[in-house]
Motif scaffolding. Structure first.
Motif, PDB file in Angstrom:
ATOM      1  N   ASP A  56       0.867  -1.138   0.100  1.00  0.00           N
ATOM      2  CA  ASP A  56      -0.176   0.070   0.146  1.00  0.00           C
ATOM      3  C   ASP A  56       0.873   1.290   0.075  1.00  0.00           C
ATOM      4  O   ASP A  56       0.770   2.015  -0.749  1.00  0.00           O
ATOM      5  N   ALA A  57       1.903   1.310   0.971  1.00  0.00           N
ATOM      6  CA  ALA A  57       2.838   2.500   0.911  1.00  0.00           C
ATOM      7  C   ALA A  57       3.611   2.777  -0.346  1.00  0.00           C
ATOM      8  O   ALA A  57       3.871   3.718  -0.746  1.00  0.00           O
ATOM      9  N   GLN A  64       4.461   6.566  -0.863  1.00  0.00           N
ATOM     10  CA  GLN A  64       4.955   6.990   0.653  1.00  0.00           C
ATOM     11  C   GLN A  64       6.056   6.220   1.139  1.00  0.00           C
ATOM     12  O   GLN A  64       6.530   6.495   2.368  1.00  0.00           O
ATOM     13  N   ARG A  86       1.280   4.051  -2.828  1.00  0.00           N
ATOM     14  CA  ARG A  86       0.916   5.459  -2.792  1.00  0.00           C
ATOM     15  C   ARG A  86       1.954   6.560  -2.769  1.00  0.00           C
ATOM     16  O   ARG A  86       1.811   7.556  -2.602  1.00  0.00           O
TER      17      ARG A  86
END
Length: 708
Positions: A170-171, A176, A174
């Motif tokens: 997920d990171a 991130q 994104r």
């Protein structure tokens, strides 16, 4: 090549840096700048002839010299002028991070020098997106990737690992997180991290479908245009072990700076040693045989693999039988080993590195078998690489890639075992200097089996072949390189060229602000029980209850015994190594001092080097005894044995210089800034009573002396 223009550039950069940061120029820095510039001037410029002298400089610069500024303002403009890549290798990741995030930006901002820089880390510091994708796709079910864990890492449970893996993907999606383990916001357990990272053997490189998003290759691409690459000793040596130029620039195009360079010989030995744990290697070969049988329906569709897959099971069975034979033979060798007085895990070291004939014969057989296994896995891997490049093979590319990862892992492990068995197969005659070969019987922490190891005892041949004779230039610097005021110890262990440039630069600290004390004691360390009792009796009198102090021991047993002896009156002030992590001990110690309380750290060798406790954090360093090496170290014993076989004195040539170096490092924990004051107390009368002790005493910094 050191032109007047280049001299002016270096001088102006240094002066601008000093003026902009309002620092006082130091004589030691000017000495370092001159020595490094004169050394790198030996590197031929474009169109000049071959190298006449090695561009190697070994420079000991005392604490507080400001080594980083000195080598940076000199080597950066010279590397740019010579069109060489500057590789700065630190001993630890922490120093590497400080240099890349603090020191270099600071130097660039204040010196007027224009340069680019990048941080280099190994593949294992980055997530492998292919592995992460597969683990997430397979969820908590049985994975198609082999669990090729190192000996000291176990598998994590899906309940523990899967939430972390979902957070990672997920990171990444994104933007991130960049896939760098060190940039993940939380600590990642090794057993969670290991399955989603890769190494050189398992990586499919430019054939990987995730190459455009690969965190490692993105980071490596940044290195291509950087003037300076910041890394650590381990990655630099790993690159040299692969032939140079695999991750960093080729040695011929590089100028290396090894900060904390006294670690280089030991780091080199670790990278060029070999290892095999019999029990787990046997299990791994058996697991690999099963995995290949499961993959046969897919792999057999590829040209030339069917015959290999038919032959391999029988060959792997023979290898397992030989490993089991080796384990039985090693167990018999240990029947005559008395574990009394030894460490928890008994060791058997072969004198002069000579392996018994019966074990050597088994090793020759295993070397041949692992050579065949390595050859077969290499051929299979090459076929899979061709299949990944073939868009018309009709096979599932994802499955092919998974098997390429699996085979790469198998190949890497097989190559490691092959190196060990080749080293034991060759162990019939003593080499000069010898190769140390030893076996450890694992008896604790639920472990079982035998570890076989082989290592050169000196790094001379390794570093000569891979570094000294290949690199454009090499700068070695540290606060502690000499022993007994001589570079001979470093030359012996590293093989650095004798016609290199060797220089000592004194610390700017005023050692008259500190005292080196040897109090009267009734016993010497030769009588361990009496010496411990004397320390227990004297220590409470020596330590000021309101001060910060560091008490250093050479043995854990003595540290524990002294703690038990003094705990009644001092327990509330003592922080002992082993009770908390090193970082936590230092944090608690500083917290106590900041609160106006006294605090005492009891530590072993790891607290005698690299610990920075300036000012009130450390006003007194107590050293229990001259820090001679632990006598059960196989490498130390093999080196001493070789020196003695040549009619020389290993105690005077090896033990005393090593102890002198360690004592200087331990005493160096006291003065960390120019305003520091305090006391170093050595509770070992041998430094006065023995002839070798006087030589060690005279190698210490010029403290004021109080010798009872």
């Amino acid at each position: 090549m050191l032109t007047d223009e280049l001299k002016d550039t270096i001088r102006e950069a240094y002066n601008a840096l000093m003026e902009s940061k309002q620092l006082t120029p130091r004589w030691g820095q000017r000495q370092m700048i001159a020595e490094i510039a004169n050394t790198l001037a030996r590197i031929p410029g474009p169109g000049e002839g071959p190298v006449k002298e090695p561009a190697v400089c070994v420079i000991e610069a005392g604490t507080g010299t400001g080594k980083t500024i000195a080598y940076a303002v000199t080597a950066i403009p010279m590397a740019l002028a010579l069109d060489k890549r500057l590789i700065v290798a630190t001993a630890t990741i922490a120093l590497q991070e400080q240099f890349i995030h603090k020191d270099l930006p600071d130097i660039k901002h204040h010196s007027g020098l224009e340069f680019s820089y990048a941080l280099a880390k190994g593949r294992r510091r980055y997530v492998c997106l292919s592995k992460l994708d597969r683990l997430l796709a397979e969820g908590q079910g049985e994975t198609s990737m082999l669990a090729l864990y190192p000996e000291d890492v176990s598998a994590a449970s899906p309940v523990e690992a899967m939430p972390v893996y979902h957070g990672m993907i997920d990171a990444l999606g994104r933007g991130q997180w960049d896939g760098d383990r060190d940039n993940w916001p939380d600590t990642i357990a090794e057993e969670v991290w290991y399955p989603v990272t890769t190494d050189h053997a398992q990586c499919t490189g430019r054939r990987c479908p995730n190459i455009s998003q690969c965190s490692f290759f993105k980071a490596r691409d940044e290195l291509q245009n950087a003037d300076i690459i910041v890394t650590n000793h381990d990655l630099t040596l790993a690159d040299l072990a692969l032939g140079g130029g695999a991750i960093l620039s080729p040695p011929e195009d590089s100028i290396y700076i090894f900060d904390e360079g006294h670690h280089l010989p030991d780091k080199a030995l670790a990278h060029f040693s070999s290892f095999c744990r019999l029990h787990t290697t046997t299990a791994w070969v058996q697991d690999s045989k099963k995995a290949l049988a499961q993959g046969a329906p897919l792999l057999g569709q590829l040209d030339s693999l069917e015959r290999l897959l038919q032959k391999l099971p029988a060959e792997m069975d023979e290898t397992v039988a030989s490993l089991q034979n080796a384990e039985q033979l090693v167990a018999r060798l240990f029947e005559g080993v008395d574990p009394e007085g030894q460490r928890d895990d008994p060791q058997l070291r072969f004198e002069h590195g000579v392996v018994p004939e019966n074990l050597q014969r088994v090793a020759q057989s295993l070397a041949s078998q692992f050579q065949n296994l390595v050859g077969a896995l290499s051929r299979m891997e090459a076929v899979l690489e061709d299949a990944l490049d073939d868009d018309f093979s009709g096979l599932d590319k994802s499955e092919i890639e998974t098997w390429h990862i699996n085979l790469g892992g198998m190949l890497g492990r097989a190559e490691g075992a092959l190196a060990l068995w080749q080293a034991y197969a060759e162990g019939g005659e003593a080499a000069t200097p010898p190769v140390a070969r030893w076996i450890t019987m694992l008896t604790g922490d639920g472990q079982y089996g035998f570890d076989l190891r082989s290592s050169p005892v000196l790094a001379e041949e390794i570093l000569t072949e891979n570094l000294w004779q290949r690199a454009a230039g090499v700068i070695i610097t540290s606060a502690t390189i000499t022993a007994l005021n001589s570079f001979e110890r470093f030359i012996l262990h590293s093989g650095s060229p004798r016609d290199a440039n060797y220089k000592q630069v004194a610390s700017p600290f005023d050692y008259a602000n500190a005292v080196f004390s040897v109090p009267q004691l009734d016993s010497e360390p030769g009588d361990a029980q009496a010496h411990t009792a004397a320390i227990v009796d004297r220590l409470p009198q020596l330590l000021d209850p309101a001060e910060g102090a560091l008490v250093l021991f050479s043995s854990r047993r003595q540290m524990l015994d002294v703690y038990q002896g003094v705990a009644g009156g001092m327990a509330d002030r003592i922080l002992m190594q082993g009770d908390y992590s090193k970082q936590e001990i230092l944090r608690r110690h500083r917290e106590r001092i900041d609160a106006g309380k006294g605090s005492v750290i009891f530590g072993l060798a790891s607290f005698a080097e690299g610990v920075d406790l300036p000012g009130d954090y450390c006003r007194h360093v107590v050293i229990a005894k001259i820090p001679f090496a632990v006598p059960d170290s196989p490498l130390e014993a093999a080196l001493a044995e070789w020196v003695e076989s040549q009619g020389r004195n290993p105690f005077m040539e090896i033990s005393v210089p090593d102890a002198a170096l360690r004592l200087v490092q331990a005493a160096g924990r006291l003065l960390r800034t120019e305003t520091d004051t305090g006391r170093v107390t050595l509770l070992d009368r041998r430094i006065i009573s023995k002839r070798y002790g006087r030589a060690i005493l005279d190698s210490l910094p010029p403290f004021r002396r109080e010798l009872a």
